[in-house]
Design an enzyme around this catalytic site. Structure first.
Site, PDB file in Angstrom:
ATOM      1  N   ASP A 134       0.802  -1.235   0.000  1.00 60.80           N
ATOM      2  CA  ASP A 134       0.000   0.000   0.000  1.00 60.80           C
ATOM      3  C   ASP A 134       0.834   1.284   0.000  1.00 60.80           C
ATOM      4  O   ASP A 134       0.312   2.359  -0.289  1.00 60.80           O
ATOM      5  CB  ASP A 134      -0.924   0.026   1.230  1.00 60.80           C
ATOM      6  CG  ASP A 134      -1.823  -1.194   1.308  1.00 60.80           C
ATOM      7  OD1 ASP A 134      -2.100  -1.791   0.248  1.00 60.80           O
ATOM      8  OD2 ASP A 134      -2.246  -1.551   2.417  1.00 60.80           O
ATOM      9  N   ARG A 265      -0.161  -9.164  -4.176  1.00 62.18           N
ATOM     10  CA  ARG A 265       0.709  -9.419  -3.029  1.00 62.18           C
ATOM     11  C   ARG A 265       1.577 -10.654  -3.202  1.00 62.18           C
ATOM     12  O   ARG A 265       2.407 -10.956  -2.341  1.00 62.18           O
ATOM     13  CB  ARG A 265      -0.162  -9.607  -1.775  1.00 62.18           C
ATOM     14  CG  ARG A 265      -0.354  -8.321  -1.048  1.00 62.18           C
ATOM     15  CD  ARG A 265      -1.368  -8.341   0.036  1.00 62.18           C
ATOM     16  NE  ARG A 265      -1.421  -9.491   0.892  1.00 62.18           N
ATOM     17  CZ  ARG A 265      -2.303  -9.597   1.895  1.00 62.18           C
ATOM     18  NH1 ARG A 265      -3.138  -8.618   2.136  1.00 62.18           N
ATOM     19  NH2 ARG A 265      -2.325 -10.656   2.643  1.00 62.18           N
TER      20      ARG A 265
HETATM   21  O1  F6P Z   1      -2.313  -3.878   3.540  1.00 59.62           O
HETATM   22  C1  F6P Z   1      -2.183  -4.730   2.468  1.00 59.62           C
HETATM   23  C2  F6P Z   1      -3.531  -5.165   1.985  1.00 59.62           C
HETATM   24  O2  F6P Z   1      -3.288  -6.056   0.928  1.00 59.62           O
HETATM   25  C3  F6P Z   1      -4.499  -4.075   1.583  1.00 59.62           C
HETATM   26  O3  F6P Z   1      -4.196  -3.525   0.336  1.00 59.62           O
HETATM   27  C4  F6P Z   1      -5.808  -4.810   1.649  1.00 59.62           C
HETATM   28  O4  F6P Z   1      -6.863  -3.939   1.883  1.00 59.62           O
HETATM   29  C5  F6P Z   1      -5.598  -5.719   2.823  1.00 59.62           C
HETATM   30  O5  F6P Z   1      -4.209  -5.881   2.983  1.00 59.62           O
HETATM   31  C6  F6P Z   1      -6.217  -7.084   2.724  1.00 59.62           C
HETATM   32  O6  F6P Z   1      -6.012  -7.722   3.948  1.00 59.62           O
HETATM   33  P1  F6P Z   1      -6.226  -9.244   4.346  1.00 59.62           P
HETATM   34  O7  F6P Z   1      -4.942  -9.960   4.111  1.00 59.62           O
HETATM   35  O8  F6P Z   1      -6.526  -9.174   5.804  1.00 59.62           O
HETATM   36  O9  F6P Z   1      -7.341  -9.753   3.518  1.00 59.62           O
END
Ligand code: F6P
Length: 345
Positions: A134, A265
């Protein structure tokens, strides 16, 4: 010296490069002992760890994810179940002492930096390393993971151009970013998005629709709309769906949506992220060797520096509305969905 490393919060490309940067510098340059704590702060609560040796670091530079595992465990958050009420910060403090740690390196985003600061207030020696796709950690211009996510999102948007063109459609793509619009802004500009919607600039559906209709009238038969997930704070509907529905309804144009999701990610870090994570990691160990605890490693004006965790904790770095990239994109006709969106590109 004996140090611990943990990765906490959502994962991102470059975590293993950072672990390697910390641990190799610690093992080879400073002859420190290094413990890898499993699953973020959970590992310190449950005493799950292993001793990191050089053999564990071979081949991990290019690997996505984290060899330590991660979790969203927030030890300072009060439990909603009073039966479960246990003093997690105190357990962490005790385990830190029991393990004989001289310092704990916490690799994470905003939430992790806040926890790291609060642990340092309890008397632990802490160093923070900023990671997240982010790019929203206060005190640093870049977090590692961001460049990889922008690369992935840009490639996805590039691919949407050709299919949008074949069908003469509006393509809406939702990218991550939490409450910040960094990924949308960078990938949107890199891939030539016609409209970029970010949480920092309030958009108006009528303006978006008028802009797209104007493009269609001028025989620009397809358009790309890049949307940050954070524009719909609190809404049940996702950002992409909401914007795509609005466009179909208000502009009457054929619209499709793509939610990019977790691919942003995953996988191998970009070369820039490998370098950034390596530099951050090595600098963390140098701070420990100099006993400069209570700091987060950061980049400011292209230099790797230390910023006090005290300053970073509890802040979010959003996109300034007058960011040079926004001004430049506006001058080239990119629409951000607000009143200033007048010129068609
Ligand atoms: O902070 C990284 C992130 O990928 C954000 O962009 C997204 O909103 C969130 O984490 C998703 O989180 P989780 O892994 O809890 O679903």
């Amino acid at each position: 010296m004996k140090i611990g490393i943990l990765t906490a919060g959502g994962d991102c490309p470059g975590l293993n490069a950072a672990i390697r940067g910390v641990a190799k510098t610690a093992l080879l340059e400073h002859r420190m002992q290094v413990l890898g704590i499993s699953s973020g702060f959970l590992g310190l609560i449950e005493n799950e760890y292993f001793e990191i040796q050089e053999k564990h670091l071979s081949g991990i530079l290019t690997m996505g994810g984290t060899i330590l595992g991660t979790s969203r465990e927030k030890p300072f958050r009060k439990s909603t179940n009073y039966m479960m009420e246990i003093d997690k910060p105190e357990i962490i403090r005790r385990n830190y002492k029991k393990l004989g740690l001289d310092c704990l390196v916490c690799i994470g985003g905003n939430g992790t930096m806040k926890t790291a600061y609060r642990l340092s207030e309890l008397g632990m020696n802490i160093i923070g390393l900023p990671k997240t796709i982010d790019n929203d950690v206060w005190g640093t211009e870049y977090t590692f993971g961001f460049d990889s996510a922008v690369t992935i999102a840009t490639e996805a948007i590039d691919r949407l151009h050709s299919t949008a063109n074949s069908h003469k459609r509006i393509m809406v793509i939702e990218v991550m970013g939490h409450h910040a619009g960094w990924i949308a802004l960078y990938s949107g500009v890199a891939a030539g998005g016609d409209i970029i919607l970010i949480p920092e600039i309030k958009y108006d559906g009528e303006i978006v629709a008028a802009y797209l209709k104007q493009r269609a009238k001028a025989k620009k038969e397809y358009s790309i709309v890049v949307v940050a997930e954070g524009i719909v704070n609190g809404s049940k509907k996702g950002a992409g769906t909401k914007v795509a529905n609005k466009i179909s309804k208000l502009a009457g144009l054929e619209t499709r949506e793509t939610v990019l999701g977790y691919v942003q990610r995953g996988g191998s870090p970009s070369p820039m992220d490998r370098i950034l994570a390596t530099r951050y990691g090595a600098h963390a160990t140098e701070l420990i060797a100099g006993e400069r605890y209570g700091n987060m490693v950061a980049m400011q004006n292209s230099e790797i520096i230390a910023v006090s965790l005290n300053k970073v904790s509890d802040k979010v770095r959003t996109v300034p509305v007058k960011h040079p990239l926004i001004l430049q994109a506006r001058n080239m006709g990119t629409c951000f969905g607000d009143q200033l969106c007048s010129r068609m590109n």
